[in-house]
Design an enzyme around this catalytic site. Sequence first.
Site, short mmCIF file in Angstrom:
data_model
loop_
_atom_site.label_atom_id
_atom_site.label_comp_id
_atom_site.label_asym_id
_atom_site.label_seq_id
_atom_site.Cartn_x
_atom_site.Cartn_y
_atom_site.Cartn_z
N SER A 1 0.82 -1.22 0.00
CA SER A 1 0.00 0.00 0.00
C SER A 1 0.85 1.27 0.00
CB SER A 1 -0.94 0.01 1.21
OG SER A 1 -0.19 0.10 2.41
N CYS B 1 -3.14 9.07 7.48
CA CYS B 1 -3.40 8.73 6.07
C CYS B 1 -3.84 7.27 5.95
CB CYS B 1 -2.16 8.99 5.23
SG CYS B 1 -1.72 10.73 5.12
N CYS C 1 -16.59 -0.35 11.21
CA CYS C 1 -16.11 0.49 10.11
C CYS C 1 -14.81 -0.12 9.62
CB CYS C 1 -15.94 1.94 10.57
SG CYS C 1 -14.75 2.15 11.91
N ASP D 1 4.41 10.17 10.39
CA ASP D 1 2.99 9.99 10.09
C ASP D 1 2.12 9.91 11.33
OD1 ASP D 1 3.71 7.58 11.11
OD2 ASP D 1 3.03 6.38 9.41
N ASN D 2 2.61 10.45 12.45
CA ASN D 2 1.79 10.37 13.66
C ASN D 2 2.11 11.52 14.60
OD1 ASN D 2 3.81 9.30 15.88
ND2 ASN D 2 4.27 8.21 13.97
#
Lengths: 385, 90
Positions: A74, A198, A342, A135-136
Amino acid sequence: MSESKKIEFSKQEIERYSRHLIIPEFNIEGQRKLKAAKVLVVGTGGLGAPLLQYLTAAGVGKIGVVDFDVVDESNLQRQVLFQVEDIGKHKVDVAIERLRGLNPHIEFVGYKQQLTSENALEIVKAYEVVADGTDNFPTRYLVNDACVLLGIANVYASIFRFEGQVAVFNLKQPDGSFGPNYRDIFPSPPPPGMVPSCAEGGVLGVLPGIIGSLQANEVIKVITGIGEPLSGKLHLVDALTLDSRTVSYGKDPNREEITKLIDYDQFCGLNGEPMPHQSGLKSVTVEDLQAMRENGNYHLLIDVREPYEYEIANLGGKLIPQQSIEDRLQDIPKVGNVVVHCRSGVRSAQTISLLQEKYGYSNLYNLDGGILAWARRIDLTMPKY
Amino acid sequence: MATVKFTANLKRFYPHLAPQQTNAGTVAEILDHIEITFPGIKDYIVNEQGQLRKHVNIFIGNSLISDKMELSDPVKSGDEVYIMQALSGG
């Protein structure tokens, strides 16, 4: 910046950097400063890919690369430093190998580990500029605080879906003071789940290419002293409209002084303000749900994702997107077990809290980890997204 | 009339969120105004005490508001007010 007077270039380097050398405002002095510079890039993801490639190509002398992760399928939609054959390999190893091919004149140092409160100061202090492409939120606050404690500039960028932000924090000013830092504009992180990553919310593949390039531009400006770095400013980009704006801010007089590194997971997880509409929650695991299905235990499964997500993968639940939940109350019984899911469990938790608090539901269970957990632990053939 | 624009991030919760025109005189009044059109949106911008959430910022023009506690910064006709928040992705 480092002493650059004694920096010399080989014939090969002169030819490589000739397009810099012939810019009057940049010239060989700018190139010397780049070669003398030491930059630490934290995160080799979407932002790290353009950032590392441009800094390497431009001739930054020493580049540190921090990432604990391996290349995942990914990643390839946006992390253009990696190729199919790299899946499963350490990002730091792949990145450095590829970057060496781009510019053999650069010294690379790899850190195949997570930046933590224990190791951050030791790693960061060997550099003069840090580029934050993590990313955090916990790592962003950690990077910021380490830079403030060490007096190092922090060139920041972040992205989500179609939006990006760029800034230069803690830049040393001509008078010796330091410019505003991350905590001056964002004193503390959002409640968990309010601003997704993301991985949770997605990102347009080309966006980190745009924002990471702007970030590389700021790093080069900080090192060489050309132009006006984004100190005390935040540059915001919307890829959908290509609207961009540069907003200004100063030091927050109410900001607590940064005196040491702290537990950033706790800071971001426990000390955040409570998420609106979210309190006591009952949950089930994907193993519980599988057992309920196999044993024929009556339950209703509600999927609060969007229709396009349902098309990617689904558990056969009744699709009621989160945004329309209040218009579909007639489809959600107040008796019997109702399991709500979800993608990862965040939106379903928000939905349950809303239904409990506003409409008095007491029979709702959140599926821990969402359909992703199901794909990882129950049905390994199901695509993860 | 001032124009209020929002980070696209808030569209996660309010898909029809779009720039709003308002005659409000202060930032606090602006939030009251948009709350009518988008019920609950204030919860994502201010905390229970009505103070600006710490990961959210509001700019009038290109300048950060100065009163994050009571949101008393004046807004005049022609101003563009932008509501944004921290992003973590990389």
